[in-house]
Scaffold this active site. Structure first.
Site, mmCIF file in Angstrom:
data_model
loop_
_atom_site.group_PDB
_atom_site.id
_atom_site.type_symbol
_atom_site.label_atom_id
_atom_site.label_comp_id
_atom_site.label_asym_id
_atom_site.label_seq_id
_atom_site.Cartn_x
_atom_site.Cartn_y
_atom_site.Cartn_z
ATOM 1 N N CYS A 1 13.466 46.978 -15.912
ATOM 2 C CA CYS A 1 12.153 45.766 -17.101
ATOM 3 C C CYS A 1 13.178 44.967 -18.171
ATOM 4 O O CYS A 1 14.067 46.190 -18.294
ATOM 5 C CB CYS A 1 10.783 46.048 -17.916
ATOM 6 S SG CYS A 1 11.025 44.936 -18.984
ATOM 7 N N GLU B 1 0.824 -1.028 0.126
ATOM 8 C CA GLU B 1 -0.125 -0.529 0.645
ATOM 9 C C GLU B 1 0.702 1.000 -0.001
ATOM 10 O O GLU B 1 2.297 0.939 0.220
ATOM 11 C CB GLU B 1 -0.870 0.304 1.843
ATOM 12 C CG GLU B 1 -0.198 0.093 2.505
ATOM 13 C CD GLU B 1 -1.236 -0.839 3.657
ATOM 14 O OE1 GLU B 1 -1.624 -0.029 4.168
ATOM 15 O OE2 GLU B 1 -0.639 -1.630 3.830
ATOM 16 N N LYS C 1 2.545 4.819 0.883
ATOM 17 C CA LYS C 1 2.951 5.414 2.700
ATOM 18 C C LYS C 1 2.798 6.972 2.387
ATOM 19 O O LYS C 1 3.727 7.064 1.287
ATOM 20 C CB LYS C 1 5.193 5.206 2.747
ATOM 21 C CG LYS C 1 5.011 5.688 3.824
ATOM 22 C CD LYS C 1 6.392 5.113 4.446
ATOM 23 C CE LYS C 1 7.263 5.682 5.698
ATOM 24 N NZ LYS C 1 7.341 6.921 5.674
ATOM 25 N N CYS D 1 6.450 44.516 -14.539
ATOM 26 C CA CYS D 1 6.803 46.076 -15.153
ATOM 27 C C CYS D 1 5.392 46.917 -16.242
ATOM 28 O O CYS D 1 4.243 46.142 -16.691
ATOM 29 C CB CYS D 1 7.117 45.568 -16.717
ATOM 30 S SG CYS D 1 7.343 45.608 -18.270
ATOM 31 N N CYS E 1 5.002 46.527 -23.657
ATOM 32 C CA CYS E 1 6.451 45.215 -23.314
ATOM 33 C C CYS E 1 6.137 44.104 -24.688
ATOM 34 O O CYS E 1 5.182 42.867 -23.721
ATOM 35 C CB CYS E 1 6.361 45.045 -21.892
ATOM 36 S SG CYS E 1 8.101 43.801 -21.445
ATOM 37 N N ASP F 1 2.608 10.479 3.641
ATOM 38 C CA ASP F 1 3.928 11.344 3.613
ATOM 39 C C ASP F 1 3.191 12.312 4.103
ATOM 40 O O ASP F 1 2.982 13.942 3.124
ATOM 41 C CB ASP F 1 4.332 12.332 2.156
ATOM 42 C CG ASP F 1 5.998 12.579 3.257
ATOM 43 O OD1 ASP F 1 5.656 12.436 4.467
ATOM 44 O OD2 ASP F 1 6.461 12.667 2.353
ATOM 45 N N CYS G 1 11.976 45.391 -21.240
ATOM 46 C CA CYS G 1 11.831 46.706 -22.030
ATOM 47 C C CYS G 1 12.109 47.898 -22.007
ATOM 48 O O CYS G 1 12.661 49.161 -21.895
ATOM 49 C CB CYS G 1 10.369 46.677 -22.443
ATOM 50 S SG CYS G 1 9.683 47.482 -21.112
ATOM 51 N N LYS H 1 11.280 2.248 -0.194
ATOM 52 C CA LYS H 1 11.242 3.832 -0.353
ATOM 53 C C LYS H 1 11.432 4.236 -1.553
ATOM 54 O O LYS H 1 11.832 3.365 -2.652
ATOM 55 C CB LYS H 1 12.245 4.482 0.246
ATOM 56 C CG LYS H 1 12.577 4.331 2.240
ATOM 57 C CD LYS H 1 11.401 5.214 2.181
ATOM 58 C CE LYS H 1 11.249 6.586 2.828
ATOM 59 N NZ LYS H 1 11.866 7.156 3.723
ATOM 60 N N TYR I 1 -5.948 9.375 5.530
ATOM 61 C CA TYR I 1 -6.343 7.866 5.875
ATOM 62 C C TYR I 1 -5.850 6.838 6.276
ATOM 63 O O TYR I 1 -4.945 6.591 6.750
ATOM 64 C CB TYR I 1 -5.202 7.479 3.964
ATOM 65 C CG TYR I 1 -5.839 8.528 2.740
ATOM 66 C CD1 TYR I 1 -5.707 9.851 2.939
ATOM 67 C CD2 TYR I 1 -6.129 7.877 2.150
ATOM 68 C CE1 TYR I 1 -6.295 10.520 1.266
ATOM 69 C CE2 TYR I 1 -6.650 7.965 0.856
ATOM 70 C CZ TYR I 1 -6.698 9.146 0.608
ATOM 71 O OH TYR I 1 -7.381 9.952 -1.158
HETATM 72 S S1 IVH Z 1 2.011 0.845 9.196
HETATM 73 C C1 IVH Z 1 2.967 -1.115 13.691
HETATM 74 N N1 IVH Z 1 1.180 2.215 6.687
HETATM 75 O O1 IVH Z 1 5.193 6.060 8.052
HETATM 76 C C2 IVH Z 1 2.642 0.010 11.788
HETATM 77 N N2 IVH Z 1 2.534 3.068 8.812
HETATM 78 O O2 IVH Z 1 7.963 5.841 9.040
HETATM 79 C C3 IVH Z 1 2.107 1.254 11.530
HETATM 80 N N3 IVH Z 1 3.129 5.858 7.469
HETATM 81 O O3 IVH Z 1 4.813 6.406 11.761
HETATM 82 C C4 IVH Z 1 2.379 1.281 10.513
HETATM 83 N N4 IVH Z 1 1.888 5.239 5.243
HETATM 84 O O4 IVH Z 1 2.764 6.987 10.313
HETATM 85 C C5 IVH Z 1 1.809 2.366 8.172
HETATM 86 N N5 IVH Z 1 0.543 2.465 5.039
HETATM 87 C C6 IVH Z 1 0.673 2.646 5.907
HETATM 88 C C7 IVH Z 1 1.918 3.928 6.029
HETATM 89 C C8 IVH Z 1 2.330 4.939 7.046
HETATM 90 C C9 IVH Z 1 2.187 6.275 6.461
HETATM 91 C C10 IVH Z 1 3.694 6.254 8.562
HETATM 92 C C11 IVH Z 1 3.582 5.842 9.770
HETATM 93 C C12 IVH Z 1 4.474 5.635 9.992
HETATM 94 C C13 IVH Z 1 5.302 6.019 9.189
HETATM 95 C C14 IVH Z 1 6.914 5.563 9.548
#
Ligand code: IVH
Length: 582
Positions: A404, A112, A114, A421, A426, A116, A407, A310, A221
Site C-alpha cells: 500500500c 437539432e 447531432k 489494502c 490504513c 452520436d 501504509c 460540430k 431518436y
Molecule cells: S439527418 C439526409 N439529423 O449523422 C440527411 N442526421 O454524419 C440525413 N445524425 O448519417 C441525416 N443526428 O447518422 C440527421 N439530427 C440528425 C442527426 C443525424 C445524427 C447522423 C446520421 C448521419 C450522420 C452524418
C-alpha cells in the site's frame, strides 16, 4: 368464444404498447407496475395457449427471440447519406450563404442535436413495424429487425394509423448513465469495457443474439422520414409528425431565420452540453422547407440542404507523465494517470483515474506514451487507450506496487479485477471514507471537505469513522486555525444533518460495494426501514428490480461486518437518527 379471445389479445397488445410509450418515450406512466405486470402476464399466457393469434407487433416480441446465424442484407430504397461538416462559425456562414444564393430566396433553418450513435432505418407498413436496418455503407445495411424490435422507443405500432409504407431514420444511442452502468458490470465480470456510448450502441445492435440488445437500455431518436402518404411541407412539420406517431425526437429543436439565430441556439446548446443525459457531437442545421430541400438536392454522399455544425471535440491526444496509485475508501488501489494538460469541453485536464490495475495492464499504458483522453458530459475524464504507433521505444513500464503506497501493508488480490489494502487502520482508506460520508449524496455535510478530513486524522481527533459523530466544539477548536465561529458552525451542521437522515442517504453512506445512489434509492423504496434491509435475505434482495446477485451478496455480507456494528451502535445511541417513513 375464440373471437372474444382474439379481441382480448388485441386489446392487451394495444394497451401495453400504449403503456410502454408512456413509460419509455413520455417518461410519464399512467398505470402502476403491478397493473402493467398483470396485463403483461395475461397476454403471455394467452399467447402461449393460442400462438396462432399472437400478433407480430405484440410487446412480448421485445424480449429478443432466437439467436440469428447472420444478418441478411437490406438495400436502402433511398441511400442513407452522411452530412458535410462545418467545423467553425465561418464554415457555417458559408453554408448559409451558399444556400441562400442557390435558392435566390431566404429559407428558414431547423437546429437539432447531432446524435452520436448508430444510424438506423425503421420501416412501417400500414402503421406496423416491419423492418429495421443499419446504415451500412449508405446503400446497403444489415437487417437488424429482431434487434431493433427490442428497443422500447421504437414503436411496434404507430400511434396513428398511417397508410402504406413509411420509413423513419434516426440514431440508436445509449444514455451516459446506462453506458457507465454497463461498463461497470462488464468490468466486474472481467469483460472489456466499451470505449464510448457510441461503440456500446453499435456493439449492442450488431449482435446476433437479440436478447443481448434487449438488455442494453438503448434509445432511438428519429430525425428524418419519408413515405407514401406524408403531408409534411417542412422538416419541422415532419418532426412534429414523427413525435405524434410515437417517436422520441431531438429535445432541442428550433427554427431559425438566419445565421445569428443559429449561432444563438449553438451557444445555448454548447453551454448545456455538459448536463445532457446523452452525448452529442454537434448540431444539425437543415433547410426547413421541403420545397427548398428538393430544389437544393443532393451531392453524391450528402444533401446540399443540411450541415453538421460540430462542437469542439471531447477527445484529445496527450502524453503520460506518470502513473500514481491512490487508496480508495474500500481500500481498492486505483491507478491515476497524470498527463500533459489538455483542454476538453472547456476544462483543463491533467489526470484521469483508471478503473483498476487490471484496466491499466489491459491498456498497457507506459510512461511517455501518447494516449487518447476523453470526456463525456460533465463526467470526469478517462483514458480511452494508448496510440501504439506513436511509441518511440523510450516509454517506461509502470511498476505495479505490491505494498500500500500509504501504509505499506501488503496488497491483496480480491475478486476479478481488484487489488486492495486490507489494513483496517490504513489512514488513507479512512480519509477517503470520511470524504465519502460527508459528500453530497451521503450525509451532505456542508463545510466538511477534504482539508478537514485530513486535519481530523492528522491531529488524532478521529481514529475510526464513528468518532466523527461525537465531535464537539472543543474538538474542532483543537485544530489549528479553527476559531469559535467556524467550530460552532461545523458542530451545528453535524447535529442538523445527522438527526434527520433520509433512508436512501444513510444506505448510500454505508459505502456497501456496488451500492451507489440509485441502488440506495431502490433499496429505500423497497424496505422502508434500515431494520428491514438488515433482515432481508439474499432472495429478498435479488427480487428487487435492479439488484443483481453480486450486489445482493455484497449487501448480505455488509450486514455481518464490523463496520455495520459501528453504524448500528451510532443509531442505537441516537447519534444518527433516520427519518421515519410511514
Ligand atoms: S439527418 C439526409 N439529423 O449523422 C440527411 N442526421 O454524419 C440525413 N445524425 O448519417 C441525416 N443526428 O447518422 C440527421 N439530427 C440528425 C442527426 C443525424 C445524427 C447522423 C446520421 C448521419 C450522420 C452524418
Amino acid at each position: 368464444m375464440n373471437q372474444g379471445i382474439r379481441e382480448r389479445m388485441k386489446q392487451l397488445v394495444n394497451l401495453i404498447n400504449q403503456y410502454d410509450y408512456e413509460y419509455y418515450v413520455l417518461n410519464s406512466p399512467s398505470v402502476s407496475d403491478a397493473e402493467y405486470d398483470r396485463l403483461y402476464k395475461e397476454l403471455v399466457e394467452l399467447e402461449e395457449r393460442y400462438p396462432e393469434y399472437a400478433l407480430s407487433y405484440s410487446p412480448t416480441k421485445r424480449v429478443g427471440g432466437k439467436v440469428q446465424e447472420g444478418f441478411s442484407e437490406v438495400e436502402h430504397l433511398v441511400p442513407m447519406l452522411s452530412l458535410e461538416n462545418a467545423q467553425t462559425k465561418d464554415e457555417l456562414k458559408k453554408f448559409i450563404d451558399n444556400v441562400a444564393e442557390s435558392l435566390k430566396a431566404s429559407p428558414t433553418f431547423t437546429v437539432e442535436y447531432k446524435f452520436d450513435g448508430l444510424a438506423c432505418s425503421v420501416v412501417y407498413q400500414d402503421g406496423l413495424f416491419v423492418q429495421g436496418a443499419t446504415r451500412g455503407d449508405g446503400f446497403k445495411g444489415e437487417n437488424v429487425t429482431e434487434n431493433l424490435k427490442t428497443i422500447r422507443t421504437i414503436p411496434l405500432q404507430l400511434s396513428k394509423e398511417t397508410q402504406g409504407r413509411l420509413e423513419v431514420r434516426g440514431e440508436v444511442i445509449m444514455h451516459i448513465d446506462d453506458f457507465k452502468k454497463l461498463n461497470e458490470e462488464r468490468l466486474a465480470g472481467g469483460l472489456e469495457p466499451f470505449r464510448s456510448p457510441r461503440n456500446a450502441s453499435a456493439g449492442s445492435v450488431r449482435v446476433l443474439d437479440p436478447s443481448i440488445t434487449a438488455k442494453r437500455k438503448l434509445k432511438f431518436y428519429a430525425y428524418y422520414g419519408f413515405g407514401d402518404k406524408l403531408s409534411a411541407k417542412s422538416h419541422s412539420e415532419l418532426v412534429a409528425l414523427l413525435k405524434d406517431l410515437g417517436f422520441l425526437v431531438s429535445p432541442l429543436f428550433e427554427v431559425a431565420r438566419n445565421y445569428d439565430e443559429i449561432i444563438r441556439a449553438y451557444e445555448k446548446a454548447l453551454s448545456e452540453r455538459a448536463n445532457l443525459p446523452f452525448e452529442v457531437d454537434g448540431l444539425v442545421v437543415k433547410v426547413n422547407e421541403h420545397r427548398f430541400q428538393e430544389e437544393l438536392g443532393f451531392r453524391s454522399r450528402s444533401p446540399r440542404w443540411a450541415v453538421a455544425f460540430k462542437f469542439p471535440p471531447n477527445e484529445a491526444y496527450t502524453k503520460v507523465k506518470e502513473v500514481r496509485f491512490q487508496v480508495g475508501r474500500t481500500g481498492a488501489i486505483t491507478p491515476v494517470c497524470v498527463f500533459e494538460s489538455v483542454f476538453l469541453s472547456g476544462a483543463k485536464l491533467s489526470r484521469a483515474t483508471l478503473h483498476n490495475i487490471e484496466d491499466l495492464l489491459r491498456k498497457d499504458i507506459r510512461i511517455g506514451d501518447t494516449i487518447v483522453v476523453r470526456r463525456q458530459g460533465d463526467v470526469i475524464p478517462y483514458v480511452v487507450g494508448v496510440v501504439p504507433e506513436k511509441r518511440t521505444g523510450h516509454e517506461k513500464q509502470v511498476e505495479i506496487p505490491s505494498e500500500c503506497p500509504e501504509c505499506g501493508s501488503l496488497l491483496q488480490k480480491r475478486g476479478q479485477a481488484g487489488v486492495f489494502c486490507e489494513n483496517s487502520l490504513c489512514p488513507a482508506k479512512l480519509e477517503a471514507y470520511l470524504e465519502y460520508i460527508f459528500s453530497k449524496n451521503c450525509l451532505n455535510l456542508e463545510g466538511f471537505g477534504s482539508k478537514i478530513c485530513e486535519k481530523l486524522l492528522h491531529f488524532g481527533l478521529v481514529k475510526s469513522f464513528a468518532d466523527v459523530f461525537t465531535l464537539d466544539r472543543d474538538d474542532f477548536l483543537k485544530l489549528p486555525g479553527f476559531k469559535d465561529k467556524l467550530a460552532t458552525k461545523l458542530v451545528d451542521e453535524l447535529k442538523n444533518k445527522t438527526q434527520n437522515v433520509e433512508l436512501w442517504r444513510f444506505i448510500n453512506t454505508l459505502g456497501i460495494p456496488n451500492v451507489g445512489r440509485e441502488t440506495s434509492k431502490l433499496l429505500a423504496d423497497r424496505f422502508l426501514a434500515i431494520e428491514e434491509l438488515e433482515k432481508a435475505s439474499y432472495e429478498d434482495l435479488v427480487s428487487v428490480n435492479g439488484i443483481g446477485p453480486e450486489t445482493a451478496r455484497a449487501i448480505s455480507n455488509f450486514f455481518k461486518s464490523q463496520s455495520w456494528r459501528e453504524w448500528k451502535s451510532l443509531l442505537d445511541r441516537g447519534l444518527i437518527k433516520l427519518v421515519k417513513t410511514s
